[in-house]
Design a protein around this motif. Structure first.
Motif, mmCIF file in Angstrom:
data_model
loop_
_atom_site.group_PDB
_atom_site.id
_atom_site.type_symbol
_atom_site.label_atom_id
_atom_site.label_comp_id
_atom_site.label_asym_id
_atom_site.label_seq_id
_atom_site.Cartn_x
_atom_site.Cartn_y
_atom_site.Cartn_z
ATOM 1 N N LEU A 94 0.820 -1.206 0.000
ATOM 2 C CA LEU A 94 0.000 0.000 0.000
ATOM 3 C C LEU A 94 0.857 1.261 0.000
ATOM 4 O O LEU A 94 0.550 2.238 -0.699
ATOM 5 N N LEU A 95 1.945 1.249 0.768
ATOM 6 C CA LEU A 95 2.837 2.413 0.770
ATOM 7 C C LEU A 95 3.472 2.615 -0.603
ATOM 8 O O LEU A 95 3.698 3.754 -1.033
ATOM 9 N N SER A 96 3.745 1.524 -1.309
ATOM 10 C CA SER A 96 4.284 1.659 -2.670
ATOM 11 C C SER A 96 3.275 2.353 -3.582
ATOM 12 O O SER A 96 3.646 3.164 -4.438
ATOM 13 N N THR A 97 1.991 2.052 -3.400
ATOM 14 C CA THR A 97 0.943 2.708 -4.186
ATOM 15 C C THR A 97 0.816 4.168 -3.802
ATOM 16 O O THR A 97 0.625 5.042 -4.664
ATOM 17 N N VAL A 98 0.934 4.450 -2.512
ATOM 18 C CA VAL A 98 0.835 5.825 -2.021
ATOM 19 C C VAL A 98 1.967 6.688 -2.580
ATOM 20 O O VAL A 98 1.758 7.840 -2.978
ATOM 21 N N PHE A 99 3.186 6.135 -2.640
ATOM 22 C CA PHE A 99 4.345 6.911 -3.079
ATOM 23 C C PHE A 99 4.560 6.876 -4.595
ATOM 24 O O PHE A 99 5.501 7.500 -5.090
ATOM 25 N N LEU A 100 3.688 6.181 -5.321
ATOM 26 C CA LEU A 100 3.861 6.038 -6.773
ATOM 27 C C LEU A 100 3.964 7.382 -7.504
ATOM 28 O O LEU A 100 4.872 7.562 -8.328
ATOM 29 N N PRO A 101 3.094 8.362 -7.241
ATOM 30 C CA PRO A 101 3.192 9.624 -7.999
ATOM 31 C C PRO A 101 4.361 10.508 -7.570
ATOM 32 O O PRO A 101 4.886 11.265 -8.386
ATOM 33 N N THR A 102 4.772 10.432 -6.311
ATOM 34 C CA THR A 102 5.779 11.369 -5.800
ATOM 35 C C THR A 102 7.197 10.798 -5.757
ATOM 36 O O THR A 102 8.163 11.550 -5.832
ATOM 37 N N ALA A 103 7.316 9.482 -5.633
ATOM 38 C CA ALA A 103 8.647 8.848 -5.551
ATOM 39 C C ALA A 103 8.589 7.483 -6.226
ATOM 40 O O ALA A 103 8.546 6.445 -5.555
ATOM 41 N N PRO A 104 8.571 7.444 -7.570
ATOM 42 C CA PRO A 104 8.380 6.176 -8.291
ATOM 43 C C PRO A 104 9.449 5.119 -8.018
ATOM 44 O O PRO A 104 9.137 3.925 -7.976
ATOM 45 N N THR A 105 10.689 5.534 -7.822
ATOM 46 C CA THR A 105 11.754 4.553 -7.547
ATOM 47 C C THR A 105 11.533 3.906 -6.176
ATOM 48 O O THR A 105 11.619 2.682 -6.030
ATOM 49 N N LEU A 106 11.259 4.730 -5.176
ATOM 50 C CA LEU A 106 10.945 4.206 -3.844
ATOM 51 C C LEU A 106 9.715 3.311 -3.915
ATOM 52 O O LEU A 106 9.684 2.240 -3.298
ATOM 53 N N SER A 107 8.732 3.739 -4.686
ATOM 54 C CA SER A 107 7.505 2.960 -4.844
ATOM 55 C C SER A 107 7.811 1.573 -5.395
ATOM 56 O O SER A 107 7.258 0.566 -4.925
ATOM 57 N N PHE A 108 8.695 1.505 -6.392
ATOM 58 C CA PHE A 108 9.019 0.199 -6.987
ATOM 59 C C PHE A 108 9.638 -0.740 -5.963
ATOM 60 O O PHE A 108 9.261 -1.908 -5.872
ATOM 61 N N TRP A 109 10.582 -0.246 -5.173
ATOM 62 C CA TRP A 109 11.256 -1.117 -4.215
ATOM 63 C C TRP A 109 10.345 -1.508 -3.060
ATOM 64 O O TRP A 109 10.406 -2.640 -2.566
ATOM 65 N N LEU A 110 9.469 -0.596 -2.672
ATOM 66 C CA LEU A 110 8.465 -0.959 -1.667
ATOM 67 C C LEU A 110 7.543 -2.043 -2.214
ATOM 68 O O LEU A 110 7.195 -3.002 -1.513
ATOM 69 N N TRP A 111 7.148 -1.877 -3.479
ATOM 70 C CA TRP A 111 6.266 -2.862 -4.130
ATOM 71 C C TRP A 111 6.976 -4.212 -4.253
ATOM 72 O O TRP A 111 6.375 -5.261 -3.959
ATOM 73 N N ALA A 112 8.225 -4.208 -4.706
ATOM 74 C CA ALA A 112 8.964 -5.457 -4.900
ATOM 75 C C ALA A 112 9.144 -6.205 -3.577
ATOM 76 O O ALA A 112 8.880 -7.409 -3.485
ATOM 77 N N CYS A 113 9.552 -5.481 -2.541
ATOM 78 C CA CYS A 113 9.745 -6.114 -1.226
ATOM 79 C C CYS A 113 8.420 -6.579 -0.644
ATOM 80 O O CYS A 113 8.311 -7.689 -0.116
ATOM 81 N N GLY A 114 7.409 -5.726 -0.742
ATOM 82 C CA GLY A 114 6.110 -6.065 -0.180
ATOM 83 C C GLY A 114 5.455 -7.230 -0.883
ATOM 84 O O GLY A 114 4.895 -8.132 -0.232
ATOM 85 N N SER A 115 5.509 -7.248 -2.209
ATOM 86 C CA SER A 115 4.880 -8.325 -2.977
ATOM 87 C C SER A 115 5.563 -9.661 -2.718
ATOM 88 O O SER A 115 4.895 -10.689 -2.528
ATOM 89 N N PHE A 116 6.897 -9.650 -2.720
ATOM 90 C CA PHE A 116 7.627 -10.894 -2.460
ATOM 91 C C PHE A 116 7.347 -11.393 -1.043
ATOM 92 O O PHE A 116 7.091 -12.589 -0.834
ATOM 93 N N ALA A 117 7.392 -10.465 -0.078
ATOM 94 C CA ALA A 117 7.126 -10.857 1.319
ATOM 95 C C ALA A 117 5.713 -11.398 1.467
ATOM 96 O O ALA A 117 5.487 -12.398 2.165
ATOM 97 N N HIS A 118 4.758 -10.773 0.792
ATOM 98 C CA HIS A 118 3.376 -11.234 0.921
ATOM 99 C C HIS A 118 3.186 -12.601 0.264
ATOM 100 O O HIS A 118 2.437 -13.447 0.781
ATOM 101 N N PHE A 119 3.849 -12.824 -0.851
ATOM 102 C CA PHE A 119 3.769 -14.140 -1.495
ATOM 103 C C PHE A 119 4.314 -15.219 -0.574
ATOM 104 O O PHE A 119 3.703 -16.290 -0.412
ATOM 105 N N MET A 120 5.462 -14.947 0.056
ATOM 106 C CA MET A 120 6.055 -15.919 0.963
ATOM 107 C C MET A 120 5.172 -16.144 2.191
ATOM 108 O O MET A 120 5.010 -17.274 2.665
ATOM 109 N N LEU A 121 4.576 -15.070 2.702
ATOM 110 C CA LEU A 121 3.687 -15.202 3.853
ATOM 111 C C LEU A 121 2.413 -15.959 3.472
ATOM 112 O O LEU A 121 1.872 -16.725 4.285
ATOM 113 N N THR A 122 1.942 -15.756 2.251
ATOM 114 C CA THR A 122 0.775 -16.507 1.785
ATOM 115 C C THR A 122 1.064 -17.996 1.789
ATOM 116 O O THR A 122 0.257 -18.810 2.275
ATOM 117 N N LEU A 123 2.227 -18.370 1.253
ATOM 118 C CA LEU A 123 2.616 -19.787 1.248
ATOM 119 C C LEU A 123 2.750 -20.316 2.673
ATOM 120 O O LEU A 123 2.286 -21.430 2.979
#
Length: 300
Positions: A94-123
């Motif tokens: 969610l923070l990656s989505t929030v920062f998408l318009p103002t800090a796209p690079t930060l948004s990408f890394w937040l998204w990458a870390c969050g998505s991977f972590a959530h996938f692992m937690l789902t498993l």
């Protein structure tokens, strides 16, 4: 010092639900500022408040793992608290989505870390569910949506980062498990004892899967609203009306930390309503969006 140690020892992972609520509210305000061309709004302050609170809670929760590992590990084996563990990874998404318009690079890394972590937690959560000793049916509650259906959030920022196929993957299995868990939860609610008072606010989580599903489906389809999108939105709106019809019951509740379960689902529905307003121009959706945004802001 003793008070601080007690707070640290007893800090529940469900505190991260506050980040979900604040991030959702920031996203709703940003959409409102664009939709109604508001000269100012709360999106930017809420964005930084959510980020600062996430850093604070992360440091606090990490300290709990270092100082009281037994208490922290016990949450993983708790049938109710386990479902809140992925609120950490969802907060990153969610923070990656929030920062998408103002800090796209930060948004990408937040998204990458969050998505991977959530996938692992789902498993991890699904493996615990499948191979754990049988859980009593009364321990089932709407918070169980969080680990699995939370994957539907990934495409909202994922598509903007050009990761269409990965976004479809997360959306597909997240959407699949929504009706599965819905059926189990309705069986538990209809044929067994009601939820305890402290968990009643989690009923609002029923709004989140179809509302977020609508937003992700709209994003994956390039910003159009089709028949399936309208179905998802209609389901979310029905659940909201069903719960609003019980407003007197919720108003009488004492405050619990689970009260934050009101916030993110309402934010998702407000966002979905704004999308419907943009695509249809109907005054009904504009009015509903404004009502939900005010209600969400006052509630938080």
């Amino acid at each position: 010092m003793e008070t601080t140690n007690a707070c640290l020892k007893n800090m529940p992972v469900s505190w991260f639900a506050t980040i979900m609520g604040l991030s959702g509210c920031a996203l709703a305000w940003r959409r409102a500022e664009l939709l109604w061309q508001l000269p100012y709004g709360l999106s930017l302050p809420l964005q930084y408040i959510a980020a600062a609170l996430f850093l604070f809670l992360s440091a606090f929760y990490l300290a709990k793992w270092m100082r009281y590992p037994e208490q922290a590990r016990a949450e993983i084996h708790h049938p109710v608290k386990l479902a809140f563990l992925p609120t950490i990874s969802i907060s990153l998404v969610l923070l990656s989505t929030v920062f998408l318009p103002t800090a796209p690079t930060l948004s990408f890394w937040l998204w990458a870390c969050g998505s991977f972590a959530h996938f692992m937690l789902t498993l991890a959560v699904m493996n615990i569910w499948l191979h754990h000793a049988p859980h009593p049916i009364l321990q089932l509650n709407p918070a169980w949506f969080i680990p699995i259906v939370g994957n539907i959030l990934v495409p909202i920022a994922g598509v903007a980062h050009g990761l269409q196929e990965i976004s479809w993957f997360f959306f597909a299995y997240g959407l699949f498990f929504w009706p599965v868990l819905s059926a189990l939860l309705f069986y538990r609610l209809i044929f067994h004892e009601p939820l305890p008072e402290r968990l009643l606010p989690t009923l609002f989580i029923f709004i989140a899967p179809p509302a977020v599903g609508f937003i992700s489906w709209h994003t994956l389809h390039g910003g159009s609203v089709d028949a399936f999108g309208r179905i998802l939105y209609g389901v979310a709106l029905f659940f909201a009306l069903l719960l609003f019809s019980q407003a007197a019951r919720f108003v009488r509740l004492r405050f619990f930390l689970s009260g934050w379960a009101y916030s993110f689902p309402l934010a998702a529905l407000a966002l979905a309503s704004m999308i419907m307003a943009e695509n249809t121009g109907h005054r009904l959706y504009h009015g509903l969006s404004a009502f939900l945004l005010v209600l969400l802001t006052v509630l938080i």
